[in-house]
Design a protein around this motif. Structure first.
Motif, PDB file in Angstrom:
ATOM      1  N   GLU A 151     -25.819 -37.462 -13.971  1.00 41.16           N
ATOM      2  CA  GLU A 151     -25.350 -36.113 -14.310  1.00 41.16           C
ATOM      3  C   GLU A 151     -23.832 -35.959 -14.160  1.00 41.16           C
ATOM      4  O   GLU A 151     -23.292 -34.903 -14.459  1.00 41.16           O
ATOM      5  CB  GLU A 151     -26.038 -35.074 -13.418  1.00 41.16           C
ATOM      6  CG  GLU A 151     -27.521 -34.951 -13.641  1.00 41.16           C
ATOM      7  CD  GLU A 151     -27.853 -34.323 -14.978  1.00 41.16           C
ATOM      8  OE1 GLU A 151     -27.060 -33.512 -15.496  1.00 41.16           O
ATOM      9  OE2 GLU A 151     -28.930 -34.640 -15.517  1.00 41.16           O
ATOM     10  N   GLN A 152     -23.171 -37.000 -13.673  1.00 39.17           N
ATOM     11  CA  GLN A 152     -21.732 -36.947 -13.389  1.00 39.17           C
ATOM     12  C   GLN A 152     -21.421 -35.732 -12.503  1.00 39.17           C
ATOM     13  O   GLN A 152     -20.544 -34.914 -12.799  1.00 39.17           O
ATOM     14  CB  GLN A 152     -20.917 -36.927 -14.679  1.00 39.17           C
ATOM     15  CG  GLN A 152     -21.123 -38.176 -15.500  1.00 39.17           C
ATOM     16  CD  GLN A 152     -20.340 -38.183 -16.798  1.00 39.17           C
ATOM     17  OE1 GLN A 152     -19.876 -37.154 -17.287  1.00 39.17           O
ATOM     18  NE2 GLN A 152     -20.192 -39.365 -17.368  1.00 39.17           N
ATOM     19  N   ALA A 153     -22.140 -35.664 -11.412  1.00 37.95           N
ATOM     20  CA  ALA A 153     -22.037 -34.533 -10.484  1.00 37.95           C
ATOM     21  C   ALA A 153     -20.651 -34.435  -9.865  1.00 37.95           C
ATOM     22  O   ALA A 153     -20.001 -35.447  -9.603  1.00 37.95           O
ATOM     23  CB  ALA A 153     -23.081 -34.679  -9.377  1.00 37.95           C
ATOM     24  N   GLY A 169     -29.859 -15.957  -9.745  1.00 41.63           N
ATOM     25  CA  GLY A 169     -29.056 -16.002 -10.965  1.00 41.63           C
ATOM     26  C   GLY A 169     -28.283 -17.302 -11.159  1.00 41.63           C
ATOM     27  O   GLY A 169     -27.239 -17.320 -11.806  1.00 41.63           O
ATOM     28  N   VAL A 170     -28.821 -18.390 -10.622  1.00 41.23           N
ATOM     29  CA  VAL A 170     -28.150 -19.688 -10.718  1.00 41.23           C
ATOM     30  C   VAL A 170     -28.794 -20.525 -11.822  1.00 41.23           C
ATOM     31  O   VAL A 170     -30.013 -20.673 -11.865  1.00 41.23           O
ATOM     32  CB  VAL A 170     -28.228 -20.452  -9.376  1.00 41.23           C
ATOM     33  CG1 VAL A 170     -27.625 -21.841  -9.484  1.00 41.23           C
ATOM     34  CG2 VAL A 170     -27.547 -19.648  -8.277  1.00 41.23           C
ATOM     35  N   GLU A 171     -27.957 -21.091 -12.687  1.00 37.19           N
ATOM     36  CA  GLU A 171     -28.443 -22.005 -13.715  1.00 37.19           C
ATOM     37  C   GLU A 171     -28.883 -23.285 -13.021  1.00 37.19           C
ATOM     38  O   GLU A 171     -28.159 -23.843 -12.194  1.00 37.19           O
ATOM     39  CB  GLU A 171     -27.334 -22.309 -14.724  1.00 37.19           C
ATOM     40  CG  GLU A 171     -27.775 -23.228 -15.837  1.00 37.19           C
ATOM     41  CD  GLU A 171     -26.635 -23.619 -16.769  1.00 37.19           C
ATOM     42  OE1 GLU A 171     -26.835 -24.588 -17.517  1.00 37.19           O
ATOM     43  OE2 GLU A 171     -25.568 -22.983 -16.734  1.00 37.19           O
ATOM     44  N   CYS A 172     -30.089 -23.754 -13.344  1.00 34.77           N
ATOM     45  CA  CYS A 172     -30.588 -24.921 -12.625  1.00 34.77           C
ATOM     46  C   CYS A 172     -31.495 -25.781 -13.492  1.00 34.77           C
ATOM     47  O   CYS A 172     -32.072 -25.319 -14.468  1.00 34.77           O
ATOM     48  CB  CYS A 172     -31.323 -24.493 -11.363  1.00 34.77           C
ATOM     49  SG  CYS A 172     -32.463 -23.129 -11.583  1.00 34.77           S
ATOM     50  N   GLU A 173     -31.579 -27.050 -13.098  1.00 32.11           N
ATOM     51  CA  GLU A 173     -32.492 -28.024 -13.687  1.00 32.11           C
ATOM     52  C   GLU A 173     -33.183 -28.739 -12.540  1.00 32.11           C
ATOM     53  O   GLU A 173     -32.686 -28.741 -11.417  1.00 32.11           O
ATOM     54  CB  GLU A 173     -31.723 -29.031 -14.537  1.00 32.11           C
ATOM     55  CG  GLU A 173     -31.077 -28.427 -15.760  1.00 32.11           C
ATOM     56  CD  GLU A 173     -30.318 -29.462 -16.567  1.00 32.11           C
ATOM     57  OE1 GLU A 173     -30.684 -30.650 -16.530  1.00 32.11           O
ATOM     58  OE2 GLU A 173     -29.348 -29.070 -17.223  1.00 32.11           O
ATOM     59  N   PHE A 174     -34.298 -29.389 -12.835  1.00 34.17           N
ATOM     60  CA  PHE A 174     -35.101 -29.985 -11.788  1.00 34.17           C
ATOM     61  C   PHE A 174     -35.559 -31.374 -12.169  1.00 34.17           C
ATOM     62  O   PHE A 174     -35.894 -31.618 -13.320  1.00 34.17           O
ATOM     63  CB  PHE A 174     -36.307 -29.084 -11.490  1.00 34.17           C
ATOM     64  CG  PHE A 174     -35.850 -27.702 -11.132  1.00 34.17           C
ATOM     65  CD1 PHE A 174     -35.553 -27.397  -9.823  1.00 34.17           C
ATOM     66  CD2 PHE A 174     -35.642 -26.751 -12.108  1.00 34.17           C
ATOM     67  CE1 PHE A 174     -35.063 -26.148  -9.494  1.00 34.17           C
ATOM     68  CE2 PHE A 174     -35.160 -25.498 -11.785  1.00 34.17           C
ATOM     69  CZ  PHE A 174     -34.867 -25.200 -10.468  1.00 34.17           C
ATOM     70  N   ALA A 233     -26.879 -22.753  -3.889  1.00 35.96           N
ATOM     71  CA  ALA A 233     -26.830 -21.615  -4.814  1.00 35.96           C
ATOM     72  C   ALA A 233     -25.507 -20.870  -4.688  1.00 35.96           C
ATOM     73  O   ALA A 233     -24.885 -20.507  -5.689  1.00 35.96           O
ATOM     74  CB  ALA A 233     -28.002 -20.665  -4.538  1.00 35.96           C
ATOM     75  N   ARG A 234     -25.069 -20.644  -3.455  1.00 33.44           N
ATOM     76  CA  ARG A 234     -23.809 -19.939  -3.228  1.00 33.44           C
ATOM     77  C   ARG A 234     -22.632 -20.705  -3.843  1.00 33.44           C
ATOM     78  O   ARG A 234     -21.794 -20.129  -4.534  1.00 33.44           O
ATOM     79  CB  ARG A 234     -23.579 -19.741  -1.731  1.00 33.44           C
ATOM     80  CG  ARG A 234     -22.387 -18.867  -1.378  1.00 33.44           C
ATOM     81  CD  ARG A 234     -22.137 -18.824   0.114  1.00 33.44           C
ATOM     82  NE  ARG A 234     -21.716 -20.097   0.668  1.00 33.44           N
ATOM     83  CZ  ARG A 234     -20.489 -20.618   0.534  1.00 33.44           C
ATOM     84  NH1 ARG A 234     -19.581 -19.996  -0.170  1.00 33.44           N
ATOM     85  NH2 ARG A 234     -20.187 -21.774   1.089  1.00 33.44           N
ATOM     86  N   LEU A 235     -22.582 -21.999  -3.613  1.00 28.48           N
ATOM     87  CA  LEU A 235     -21.503 -22.819  -4.162  1.00 28.48           C
ATOM     88  C   LEU A 235     -21.536 -22.843  -5.688  1.00 28.48           C
ATOM     89  O   LEU A 235     -20.508 -22.688  -6.348  1.00 28.48           O
ATOM     90  CB  LEU A 235     -21.598 -24.255  -3.630  1.00 28.48           C
ATOM     91  CG  LEU A 235     -21.235 -24.460  -2.182  1.00 28.48           C
ATOM     92  CD1 LEU A 235     -21.597 -25.885  -1.746  1.00 28.48           C
ATOM     93  CD2 LEU A 235     -19.756 -24.205  -1.965  1.00 28.48           C
ATOM     94  N   GLN A 245     -19.353 -21.308 -10.788  1.00 27.08           N
ATOM     95  CA  GLN A 245     -19.954 -21.187 -12.113  1.00 27.08           C
ATOM     96  C   GLN A 245     -20.453 -22.540 -12.623  1.00 27.08           C
ATOM     97  O   GLN A 245     -20.136 -22.975 -13.723  1.00 27.08           O
ATOM     98  CB  GLN A 245     -18.975 -20.547 -13.095  1.00 27.08           C
ATOM     99  CG  GLN A 245     -18.591 -19.146 -12.682  1.00 27.08           C
ATOM    100  CD  GLN A 245     -17.608 -18.498 -13.623  1.00 27.08           C
ATOM    101  OE1 GLN A 245     -16.853 -19.159 -14.331  1.00 27.08           O
ATOM    102  NE2 GLN A 245     -17.622 -17.184 -13.651  1.00 27.08           N
ATOM    103  N   GLN A 246     -21.239 -23.189 -11.783  1.00 22.87           N
ATOM    104  CA  GLN A 246     -21.810 -24.493 -12.090  1.00 22.87           C
ATOM    105  C   GLN A 246     -23.331 -24.409 -12.028  1.00 22.87           C
ATOM    106  O   GLN A 246     -23.887 -23.514 -11.415  1.00 22.87           O
ATOM    107  CB  GLN A 246     -21.317 -25.545 -11.089  1.00 22.87           C
ATOM    108  CG  GLN A 246     -19.839 -25.791 -11.129  1.00 22.87           C
ATOM    109  CD  GLN A 246     -19.418 -26.519 -12.384  1.00 22.87           C
ATOM    110  OE1 GLN A 246     -20.098 -27.424 -12.846  1.00 22.87           O
ATOM    111  NE2 GLN A 246     -18.307 -26.099 -12.963  1.00 22.87           N
TER     112      GLN A 246
END
Length: 123
Positions: free
Chosen positions: A83-85, A60-65, A5-7, A12-13
């Motif tokens: 996802e081309q992480a 406040g982190v944008e996320c998918e699961f 989350a911090r990273l 802004q990822q």
């Protein structure tokens, strides 16, 4: 999860959280029996994702699961490729003692990842 989350927030990822599951089998203990248990672990994987979702959204982190059928390392690698992480964040759990010599999720991921891997101390 805190480090991911911090990273993500700092860069802004978004975070894609992977929870792997698979059919439980007694084959490892009694190969001749090869008894398959009805619960394949999906419910536990989905519950783990719900907990992670609440935690990440609170930060406040944008996320998918993704609940993925398969081994943990293969599932993480497949999702990262799809996802081309830019970075994979994985915990160090299991990287001590004999398991480290035989292989572990962080070890397998770090050796085969299509991107940078950040191993967070979780032991």
């Amino acid at each position: 999860m805190l480090e991911a989350a911090r990273l993500a927030k700092g860069m802004q990822q978004r975070v894609v959280v992977v929870s792997a599951y698979g059919p439980a089998t007694l084959a490892a203990m009694a190969p001749e029996a090869a008894v398959h248990v009805a619960d394949d672990g999906r419910e536990a994987a989905v519950e783990a994702l719900r907990v992670a979702e609440a935690d990440l959204h609170a930060k406040g982190v944008e996320c998918e699961f993704r609940a993925v059928l398969g081994s943990a390392a293969e599932s993480i690698l497949d999702v990262a490729k799809h996802e081309q992480a830019d970075t994979i964040v994985v915990g160090s759990r299991g990287m001590r003692g004999p398991r480290r010599l035989l292989g572990s999720v962080p070890n397998a991921v770090s050796h085969r990842a299509p991107c940078s891997v950040y191993i967070v101390r979780t032991d």
